[in-house]
Design a protein around this motif. Structure first.
Motif, PDB file in Angstrom:
ATOM      1  N   THR A  76       0.941  -1.138   0.111  1.00  0.00           N
ATOM      2  CA  THR A  76       0.007   0.011   0.048  1.00  0.00           C
ATOM      3  C   THR A  76       0.860   1.033   0.069  1.00  0.00           C
ATOM      4  OG1 THR A  76       0.018  -0.202   2.478  1.00  0.00           O
ATOM      5  CG2 THR A  76      -1.693  -0.937   1.197  1.00  0.00           C
ATOM      6  N   LEU A  77       0.126   2.390  -0.208  1.00  0.00           N
ATOM      7  CA  LEU A  77       1.104   3.605  -0.093  1.00  0.00           C
ATOM      8  C   LEU A  77       1.000   4.023   1.580  1.00  0.00           C
ATOM      9  CD1 LEU A  77       2.429   6.009  -1.513  1.00  0.00           C
ATOM     10  CD2 LEU A  77       0.274   6.929  -2.133  1.00  0.00           C
ATOM     11  N   THR A  78       0.133   3.868   1.935  1.00  0.00           N
ATOM     12  CA  THR A  78       0.118   4.388   3.518  1.00  0.00           C
ATOM     13  C   THR A  78      -0.167   3.215   4.514  1.00  0.00           C
ATOM     14  OG1 THR A  78      -2.259   4.830   3.300  1.00  0.00           O
ATOM     15  CG2 THR A  78      -0.829   6.747   2.946  1.00  0.00           C
TER      16      THR A  78
ATOM     17  N   ALA B 162       2.924  -0.427   3.801  1.00  0.00           N
ATOM     18  CA  ALA B 162       3.619   0.231   2.934  1.00  0.00           C
ATOM     19  C   ALA B 162       5.149   0.128   3.299  1.00  0.00           C
ATOM     20  CB  ALA B 162       3.265   1.791   2.995  1.00  0.00           C
TER      21      ALA B 162
ATOM     22  N   ALA C 286       0.529  11.737  -0.279  1.00  0.00           N
ATOM     23  CA  ALA C 286       1.273  10.384  -0.026  1.00  0.00           C
ATOM     24  C   ALA C 286       2.312  10.166  -1.205  1.00  0.00           C
ATOM     25  CB  ALA C 286      -0.015   9.602  -0.135  1.00  0.00           C
TER      26      ALA C 286
ATOM     27  N   LYS D 124       6.263   9.788  -0.720  1.00  0.00           N
ATOM     28  CA  LYS D 124       6.797   8.354  -1.097  1.00  0.00           C
ATOM     29  C   LYS D 124       7.789   8.712  -2.085  1.00  0.00           C
ATOM     30  CE  LYS D 124       6.356   3.981  -1.428  1.00  0.00           C
ATOM     31  NZ  LYS D 124       6.550   2.988  -0.403  1.00  0.00           N
TER      32      LYS D 124
ATOM     33  N   GLU E 168      -1.857   6.765   9.818  1.00  0.00           N
ATOM     34  CA  GLU E 168      -1.638   6.067   8.615  1.00  0.00           C
ATOM     35  C   GLU E 168      -0.567   6.640   7.720  1.00  0.00           C
ATOM     36  OE1 GLU E 168      -4.805   7.393   5.912  1.00  0.00           O
ATOM     37  OE2 GLU E 168      -4.451   5.812   4.406  1.00  0.00           O
ATOM     38  N   PHE E 169       0.062   7.879   7.881  1.00  0.00           N
ATOM     39  CA  PHE E 169       0.995   8.482   7.220  1.00  0.00           C
ATOM     40  C   PHE E 169       2.405   7.833   8.024  1.00  0.00           C
ATOM     41  CE2 PHE E 169       0.530  11.438   3.808  1.00  0.00           C
ATOM     42  CZ  PHE E 169      -0.886  11.149   3.538  1.00  0.00           C
TER      43      PHE E 169
ATOM     44  N   ALA F 102       2.394   5.221   9.910  1.00  0.00           N
ATOM     45  CA  ALA F 102       2.818   3.622   9.841  1.00  0.00           C
ATOM     46  C   ALA F 102       3.454   3.278   8.478  1.00  0.00           C
ATOM     47  CB  ALA F 102       1.279   3.002   9.860  1.00  0.00           C
ATOM     48  N   GLY F 103       3.056   4.271   7.281  1.00  0.00           N
ATOM     49  CA  GLY F 103       3.559   4.194   5.962  1.00  0.00           C
ATOM     50  C   GLY F 103       4.863   4.491   5.875  1.00  0.00           C
TER      51      GLY F 103
ATOM     52  N   LEU G 296       5.891   7.630   5.859  1.00  0.00           N
ATOM     53  CA  LEU G 296       5.894   8.910   4.905  1.00  0.00           C
ATOM     54  C   LEU G 296       6.271  10.228   5.972  1.00  0.00           C
ATOM     55  CD1 LEU G 296       2.810   8.071   2.950  1.00  0.00           C
ATOM     56  CD2 LEU G 296       4.945   7.546   2.398  1.00  0.00           C
TER      57      LEU G 296
ATOM     58  N   LYS H  30      -9.846   4.016   6.119  1.00  0.00           N
ATOM     59  CA  LYS H  30     -10.297   2.905   5.290  1.00  0.00           C
ATOM     60  C   LYS H  30     -11.990   2.617   6.034  1.00  0.00           C
ATOM     61  CE  LYS H  30      -6.781   1.188   2.670  1.00  0.00           C
ATOM     62  NZ  LYS H  30      -5.291   1.255   3.003  1.00  0.00           N
TER      63      LYS H  30
END
Lengths: 302, 486
Positions: free
Chosen positions: A44-46, A50, B114, B118, B135-136, B138-139, B141, B441
Motif C-alpha cells: 500500500t502507499l500508506t 507500505a 502521499a 513517497k 496512516e502516514f 505507519a507508512g 511517510l 479506510k
C-alpha cells in the motif's frame, strides 16, 4: 520469386534494433513485470503494509473474483460489466457504426455540408480531454445544462443525465469524442474502392443496401477489423469518463480503468490495484489475439 | 520468405498491441508529482554581498485566495510571511517563504501528499489533517519533529500553552509530528430568515430527532423551493460525510463506530441501523433533503452555495463552516454579508433526550488540523523556525482578528465572535476518531454505506451488512464487535 539479397546482414539488423529494444525493455517490459510482482503483494502507499509489504500469493486476484459480491456496485464484476457496455455502446456501435455511416453517406460527395460535418467531427477528436470534459459537464448539467435548456424549450422536460443515466452519458460522450478516427479510416478505405464496382452494381439494379452489403462491406473488411481492434482497446483503457461522472453515482458508471484508479490512488492499495491492472492486460491481450487471428484468417482466405 | 515476414509482422503487431495495452495499466508505480524543487532565489548581484542568498522554503495548504480557507491565505501572505522574512533578514539569515495554494478537495490533497512523500519530494511545511497522521506514520511517510529538526523542537515555548489533548491531534505513539491549529465541533446551522418565513422560531433548539423532522416538514410545506435540510452523505464528500454527517447522526442514535473500552470496531448495532434509517427518512421517504447534492461531484460546494443563497434551510457542518466558509471578513465566495443576522445554530440533539452517545442529550465530534514538517525538507531549521513562528502567540492573535476560532494555544482566546465563544462550551460533549492507521479506510466504508442508502441502491439493513463485511475484511474478525441482538 526472385531471390533478393538483404541490404543488411541479420546481425547488423539486430544491432540497429537494439536501442529501440532497450527502450521497450526499460519503459514497458520492466514496469509491466514490476506491476505483476506488486500484484502478488499487499503493498500500500500508506499504513503498515507500505513499509513492510508481504507476499500474499493470488489473494488479490481472489478478492477481485469474489463471486459472492461480484456484481454489487463498487466491486470488480460491476466495473467489468460497465466496461463491456461502455465498449459495445460507445466503441462498436457508437464510434465504428456512426463513423462508417458518415463515411458511407458522404462517399464520393463534395460540398459544404461534408466539409462542415468532417470539420466538426475532427474537432471533437482533437480538443484536449480536460476541456472536453468540462464542456460535457456543462452540457449535461441538470439545472444549467445546454441540453436541458434545449429540451425544455422544446417542451420535452428536463433529464438529470449525470445522476439518472450516468453510463448512457459517458457512452454518448465517448461516441462524440472518438467517431472521427473511424470516420477517417473508413473514408480513406472507401476512397480506394474503384468506382466501377458501384457503377456496375447500379447498372445491375442493386439497391443501395445491397451495394453496401455485397460490395462495400467485403472490400473494407480488413479496415473494419483494424478499426475495431484499436478502438476497443482504447475505449477499454480510457480514463476520461472519470472527469465527467467520477464513476458515480454509486459506481454506476465505474468502468475498469476508473476502478483501478480508485483502488490504487484513492484507497492507496497498490497490490490490489496492480492485480486489476494485470487482469486488464490479460483482457487486452485476449482481445488483440482474437482480432488478429480473424485478420490472419482474412488474409489467408483472400 | 513472404510467409515468414507476414508471421513476424503479426507477432510484432501482437507485441505492440500488448505493450499499448500495458502502458496505461502500468501506472501504479509512484511517480514524482508536480512538486517543483526549491529553487535557489537569484541573487541580484553576482559579486559577494554581505548577506548570504536567502534560503527558500515552501508551505502548502488546501487554501485559495478568495476561495476555500481564504483567511488562511490572507493571514499567511499579508502577516506571517512578511514579518518572518523581515525578522530573519534582520538576523542575517534571510529566508524566503513561498505559499503554494492547493485548490482541490481534501482527499486529492491527501493523495498528492502521499505520492509526494513517497517520492521523497513535497513542500517543506504542509497543512495536515490530524486523522491522517497514524496512516502516514505507519507508512513511513512522515517523521517526528525532533527527528527532522533536532531536540530543540521540544524547547519551543508554545507546547506549554497547548493542552495535551489538542497536541494529540498531530501525535502518534507519543511523538509530535506537527503543531495543531485548533480543534472544532459540529452543530446544525440554519437560516433564521427562512425559519421565520416558515413560521418557526428564530432561536431554534431541537431536543429530539422528531423536532428536527417537524421543522423540516414545516419548511417543506411553507417554502416548497427550499431544501429543508442537508446531512452529508456519500463518497464524493469524503471525510466530510462521516465527520459532518454520519458520526453526528450515529452519536445522536447512541453509539459510535469504535468501542474505546475494548478497542474494537462496531460493525453492526441498533444505533447504526437507526442512523442509516435517519438518512433514508431524510432523503428517500420524506424527501426533506436533496440526495443529488450528496451524489454529484462538487456537492459540498453546492451545499455551501445553496445555504448562502437561502436555498437550503438547515446544514449539518462544523464550526469551520461559520468562521471560514460563511465569514464575510474572509472574502470567501460563499460568504454571507449579513451572516450574524441570518445564520443561527443549534446543538445536535440525541434521538430522544438522554439516548445519545454516553447517555447525553446533545452530541458532537471534534477533529483538528495543523501543520507538519516534511521529512524530505532540505532546510529543517528554517522550516521549523517558520512553523513555530506561525504558531507564536503574536501571529495567532493576528489570525483571530480575521478568523476567530478555537485555537490550540490557551493563551490565544476566542475574541470578537460570540458564536465561537458559545461553541467552545460544546467541547465537554465531544468525542474523537480513533487514531489508527486503518481508520481512513473504515471511514470510506461508512461513507459508502450512507451513499448506498441515499441513492436507494440498498436498504439500511443491506447497507449495514455490506459495511460489516467490508470493515471485517479490513480489521480482521478478532477486532470487531457485533451489537445486534440475535
Amino acid at each position: 520469386m526472385v531471390q533478393r539479397r538483404p541490404i543488411l546482414s541479420p546481425a547488423v539488423g539486430m544491432l540497429f534494433l537494439l536501442p529501440a529494444l532497450g527502450f521497450v525493455l526499460v519503459f514497458l517490459v520492466f514496469p509491466s513485470l514490476w506491476v505483476l510482482q506488486i500484484s502478488l503483494t499487499n503493498q500500500t502507499l500508506t499504513g503498515e503494509a507500505a513499509l513492510r509489504p508481504q507476499f500474499v500469493g493470488l489473494a488479490n486476484f481472489q478478492a477481485l473474483f469474489d463471486f459472492e459480491n461480484w456484481m454489487i456496485r463498487g466491486y470488480f464484476g460491476n466495473a467489468l460489466r460497465n466496461a463491456v457496455f461502455f465498449v459495445i455502446g460507445s466503441a462498436l456501435i457508437g464510434q465504428a457504426g456512426l463513423g462508417l455511416a458518415i463515411a458511407w453517406a458522404f462517399h464520393r460527395r463534395r460540398g459544404l455540408l461534408r466539409e462542415a460535418l468532417y470539420t466538426l467531427v475532427i474537432l471533437a477528436w482533437i480538443i484536449p480531454d480536460v476541456v472536453v470534459a468540462f464542456m460535457w459537464v456543462a452540457y449535461l448539467d441538470r439545472d444549467q445544462g445546454t441540453l436541458n435548456a434545449i429540451l425544455s424549450t422544446l417542451r420535452l422536460g428536463r433529464v438529470d443525465w449525470l445522476i439518472d443515466h450516468p453510463l448512457l452519458s459517458i457512452i454518448i460522450f465517448n461516441t462524440w469524442r472518438g467517431t472521427a478516427f473511424s470516420m477517417l479510416l473508413f473514408s480513406s478505405a472507401l476512397a480506394t474502392l474503384p468506382p466501377s464496382y458501384l457503377e456496375a452494381a447500379a447498372v445491375a439494379g442493386a439497391s443501395a443496401w445491397q451495394a453496401f452489403r455485397d460490395i462495400i462491406l467485403p472490400s473494407i473488411r480488413s479496415h473494419i477489423i483494424t478499426d475495431l481492434v484499436l478502438i476497443t482497446l482504447w475505449t477499454f483503457n480510457t480514463f476520461t469518463p472519470y472527469l465527467i461522472t467520477g464513476g458515480g453515482p454509486t459506481f454506476r458508471s465505474e468502468v475498469v480503468s476508473i476502478y483501478t484508479f480508485r483502488i490504487a490512488f484513492q484507497h492507496f492499495e497498490f497490490g490490489r490495484g496492480a492485480a486489476v491492472a494485470v487482469v486488464m492486460m490479460v483482457i487486452n491481450l485476449i482481445l488483440a489475439l482474437i482480432y488478429l487471428s480473424t485478420l490472419r484468417r482474412e488474409a489467408v482466405a483472400r | 520468405m513472404k510467409r515468414v515476414i507476414g508471421s513476424a509482422f503479426s507477432w510484432i503487431t501482437v507485441l505492440v498491441l500488448l505493450i499499448a495495452a500495458c502502458a496505461p495499466a502500468a501506472t501504479p508505480t509512484p511517480t514524482p508529482t508536480a512538486a517543483p524543487p526549491p529553487t535557489p532565489a537569484p541573487s541580484p548581484t553576482p559579486a559577494p554581498s554581505p548577506t548570504p542568498a536567502p534560503v527558500e522554503i515552501t508551505i502548502t495548504c488546501r487554501c485559495v485566495k478568495g476561495g476555500v480557507n481564504a483567511a488562511l491565505v490572507q493571514w499567511l501572505t499579508e502577516t506571517v510571511i512578511p514579518t518572518f522574512e523581515k525578522q530573519m533578514a534582520a538576523k542575517g539569515t534571510p529566508v524566503k517563504v513561498r505559499l503554494v495554494e492547493f485548490g482541490g478537495s481534501d482527499e486529492e490533497l491527501k493523495a498528492q501528499y502521499a505520492l509526494d512523500l513517497k517520492a521523497g519530494k513535497g513542500h517543506d511545511v504542509m497543512a495536515f489533517d490530524g486523522f491522517w497522521t497514524a496512516e502516514f506514520v505507519a507508512g513511513g511517510l512522515i517523521k517526528p519533529l525532533e527527528e527532522i529538526v533536532g531536540p530543540e523542537v521540544n524547547q519551543w515555548e508554545g507546547w506549554a500553552q497547548i493542552p495535551g489533548t489538542v497536541q494529540a491531534l498531530l501525535m502518534y505513539q507519543g511523538k509530535r509530528y506537527g503543531i495543531p491549529t485548533g480543534t472544532d465541533v459540529r452543530v446544525i446551522w440554519y437560516r433564521k430568515d427562512l425559519f421565520k418565513k416558515a413560521g418557526l422560531p428564530e432561536n431554534w433548539q431541537p431536543t429530539s430527532w422528531e423536532d428536527i423532522f417537524a421543522a423540516a416538514r414545516q419548511i417543506k410545506k411553507a417554502l416548497p423551493d427550499v431544501i429543508p435540510m442537508q446531512v452529508n452523505a456519500g463518497t464524493n464528500m469524503g471525510e466530510a460525510t462521516t465527520m459532518q454527517g454520519f458520526y453526528p447522526v450515529l452519536l445522536s442514535a447512541g453509539s459510535f463506530i469504535f468501542d474505546w473500552d475494548q478497542n474494537k470496531w462496531i460493525v453492526r448495532s441498533p444505533a447504526m441501523l437507526d442512523a442509516l434509517n435517519f438518512y433514508k427518512r431524510v432523503y428517500i421517504d420524506e424527501k426533506l433533503g436533496d440526495a443529488r447534492i450528496q451524489l454529484i461531484k462538487g456537492g459540498r460546494e453546492q451545499s455551501f452555495a445553496g445555504f448562502r443563497d437561502g436555498k437550503i434551510a438547515m446544514l449539518w457542518e462544523g464550526d469551520w463552516f461559520w468562521r471560514s466558509v460563511l465569514n464575510p471578513a474572509t472574502k470567501s465566495e460563499w460568504a454571507i454579508p449579513n451572516r450574524d443576522e441570518v445564520v443561527g445554530w443549534a446543538r445536535i440533539p440525541a434521538r430522544e433526550p438522554g439516548k445519545g452517545f454516553r447517555g447525553q442529550d446533545f452530541v458532537t465530534i471534534s477533529g483538528g488540523t495543523g501543520f507538519i514538517l516534511n521529512p524530505n525538507t532540505k532546510h529543517p531549521k528554517e522550516a521549523w523556525a517558520f512553523l513555530s513562528f506561525m504558531f507564536s502567540k503574536e501571529m495567532l492573535m493576528e489570525f483571530q482578528k480575521i478568523e476567530p476560532r478555537i485555537r490550540a494555544r490557551s493563551d490565544v482566546p476566542v475574541t470578537g465572535d460570540p458564536v465561537m465563544t458559545e461553541l467552545v462550551k460544546l467541547l465537554p460533549l465531544t468525542t474523537v476518531r480513533p487514531m489508527l492507521p486503518v481508520y481512513p479506510k473504515v471511514s470510506q466504508a461508512a461513507q459508502l454505506a450512507t451513499e448506498r442508502v441515499v441513492s436507494g441502491e440498498m436498504t439500511p439493513e443491506q447497507a449495514m451488512e455490506a459495511y460489516a463485511k467490508e470493515v471485517t475484511d479490513l480489521v480482521g474478525r478478532e477486532n470487531i464487535l457485533d451489537l445486534m441482538p440475535r
